[in-house]
Design an enzyme around this catalytic site. Structure first.
Site, PDB file in Angstrom:
ATOM      1  N   GLY A 129      29.485   9.347  10.534  1.00 41.04           N
ATOM      2  CA  GLY A 129      30.377   8.407   9.862  1.00 41.04           C
ATOM      3  C   GLY A 129      29.867   6.982   9.840  1.00 41.04           C
ATOM      4  O   GLY A 129      30.472   6.121   9.194  1.00 41.04           O
ATOM      5  N   GLU A 279      10.170   0.193  10.446  1.00 41.35           N
ATOM      6  CA  GLU A 279      10.450   1.502   9.853  1.00 41.35           C
ATOM      7  C   GLU A 279      10.350   1.459   8.337  1.00 41.35           C
ATOM      8  O   GLU A 279       9.803   2.371   7.705  1.00 41.35           O
ATOM      9  CB  GLU A 279      11.849   1.963  10.270  1.00 41.35           C
ATOM     10  CG  GLU A 279      12.270   3.288   9.666  1.00 41.35           C
ATOM     11  CD  GLU A 279      13.619   3.766  10.164  1.00 41.35           C
ATOM     12  OE1 GLU A 279      14.109   4.781   9.629  1.00 41.35           O
ATOM     13  OE2 GLU A 279      14.186   3.130  11.071  1.00 41.35           O
ATOM     14  N   GLN A 316      -1.591  14.222 -25.377  1.00 40.32           N
ATOM     15  CA  GLN A 316      -1.331  12.794 -25.222  1.00 40.32           C
ATOM     16  C   GLN A 316      -0.083  12.525 -24.397  1.00 40.32           C
ATOM     17  O   GLN A 316      -0.066  11.620 -23.551  1.00 40.32           O
ATOM     18  CB  GLN A 316      -1.191  12.126 -26.602  1.00 40.32           C
ATOM     19  CG  GLN A 316      -1.063  10.604 -26.500  1.00 40.32           C
ATOM     20  CD  GLN A 316      -0.871   9.947 -27.850  1.00 40.32           C
ATOM     21  OE1 GLN A 316       0.164  10.154 -28.491  1.00 40.32           O
ATOM     22  NE2 GLN A 316      -1.853   9.179 -28.289  1.00 40.32           N
ATOM     23  N   GLY A 376       5.616  22.510 -14.846  1.00 39.79           N
ATOM     24  CA  GLY A 376       6.390  23.539 -15.536  1.00 39.79           C
ATOM     25  C   GLY A 376       7.095  24.456 -14.547  1.00 39.79           C
ATOM     26  O   GLY A 376       7.530  24.031 -13.469  1.00 39.79           O
TER      27      GLY A 376
END
Length: 416
Positions: A129, A279, A316, A376
């Site tokens: 939380g 970090e 292209q 793909g």
């Protein structure tokens, strides 16, 4: 512009050789197991990869932050974001609390084992939380004689299942504070350094609380795994970074020796903010290097994949998409390197580091999406590293401060 010296590149070759020989062949195995074997840590320690910036008297290499940057980049190129994250937590997010603010006795006791990879570390700040709101910490520490008694819980703790040492943030009741109350006005200080803190604590402006004194009383403690009252509640099942063990922790009547307090009582909020800068810089290095490797994999794929009687790389639309991604990555690289240089030179860099975290994390989402698209159907298959990269990189806009938090930090630094 050149930022790395020959000794940095020699170190890079050593790390890359280790990754190619001892990491890449095992990534799938670690992903399936849901954890990285602890045997990897002493091996990395023996090679001098852990604690590279720590003083030689503790087993470190006494190197500079650019050496750490090389380590981060090569870890991220391993196609194993889990290992990059686990190493980053150990070397740049957890153990700095000890090196920067621990007593000499604590450093002599624990740092050599940390540098040798015999004691794995974790940073326990985030709570259920709480998320990015560090000032909302509810884990409580009550002074009882020569101990503090901690009660509470932590969530999303990297290395949390297997760690030996935990750096825990807890709130001490105001009535028990031995230091003067902290001011709620953001303070300006000297820039970050990897050297131990001077007597004057470093503070950093932050949007995560602090208003109304919500940060008061937060302190950092070093906790050994076998401390009574400490429990690893559960190992968390994640979308990505699956080889990096992540845990929920619980503390119930956990007694921590007073000498395990890190830094001044009540100053922990500012130390957490300080390490957050480290970090976020590491996250930028990981994002850029990981994206670079993903792009290399994608270029190799479209060059060998034929469609409509020619390689995809001749199309292209494909070539332009790859050019766009390469440009984004290069922009992220130099934004990150510029922040690294400011950090190295101990210049104020909160805004720049927050920009690095924001830009590279968001950039990585596009790189991941487009690289999967260019693969793909195969990009959707788990046998291809790009599929794992897509899942792993999603964390970048969340961990270490969300993109929304980064925008707020930047805006405050702009005095908006």
């Amino acid at each position: 512009m050149k930022i790395f010296e020959p000794h940095h590149e020699m170190f890079r070759q050593a790390v890359r050789a280790f990754v190619q020989k001892e990491v890449e062949p095992h990534v799938e195995e670690w992903e399936q197991a849901g954890e990285i074997p602890k045997s990897i840590w002493p091996r990395m320690g023996a090679l001098g990869f852990l604690g590279v910036e720590y003083d030689e008297k503790y087993g470190g290499a006494g190197a500079d932050v650019l050496t750490t940057a090389v380590l981060c980049e090569e870890m991220a190129r391993a196609r194993c974001a889990s290992l990059a994250m686990a190493v980053g937590v150990h070397t740049d997010m957890a153990s700095p609390h000890l090196y920067w603010t621990g007593s000499e006795a604590l450093k002599e006791k624990y740092l050599p084992a940390i540098c040798r990879g015999e004691a794995l570390t974790a940073i326990a700040v985030t709570e259920p939380g709480g998320g990015s709101d560090v000032a909302a910490i509810r884990t409580r520490a009550v002074r009882d004689g020569d101990h503090y008694v901690l009660d509470g819980s932590k969530m999303f703790i990297t290395n949390g299942v297997l760690a030996d040492l935990y750096f825990v943030a807890a709130r001490i009741q105001d009535s028990l504070l031995t230091t003067k109350p902290l001011t709620t006005k953001p303070l300006t200080t000297k820039p970050l350094t990897t050297k131990p803190l001077a007597t004057k604590p470093l503070t950093l402006p932050s949007p995560q609380g602090g208003e109304g004194g919500r940060h008061r009383g937060i302190s950092m403690f070093l906790v050994e795994r076998n401390t009574p009252g400490f429990t690893v509640s559960r190992k968390l099942d994640k979308m990505g970074n699956r080889a990096s063990d992540t845990a929920e922790l619980a503390f119930e009547g956990m007694r921590v020796p007073v000498e395990n307090l890190l830094g001044a009582e009540g100053q922990g909020f500012y130390e957490v903010m300080r390490v957050f800068q480290r970090e976020r810089l590491v996250a930028g290095l990981h994002a850029v290097a990981g994206c670079e490797r993903a792009l290399e994999d994608t270029i190799a794929y479209v060059q060998q994949r034929h469609a409509f009687d020619e390689p995809l790389s001749r199309k292209q639309v494909v070539r332009h998409k790859l050019a766009d991604l390469a440009t984004l990555i290069e922009a992220g690289r130099w934004l990150t390197y510029a922040a690294c240089l400011k950090y190295r030179d101990r210049e104020e860099a909160v805004k720049e580091i927050s920009m690095v975290k924001l830009f590279t994390a968001e950039m990585a989402q596009k790189v991941a999406y487009d690289c999967v698209q260019l693969h793909g159907g195969y990009g959707y298959m788990r046998e291809y590293p790009i599929e794992r990269f897509f899942r792993d990189i999603r964390l970048m806009t969340i961990g270490g401060g969300t993109s929304e938090i980064m925008k707020e930090v930047i805006a405050k630094q702009m005095a908006i």
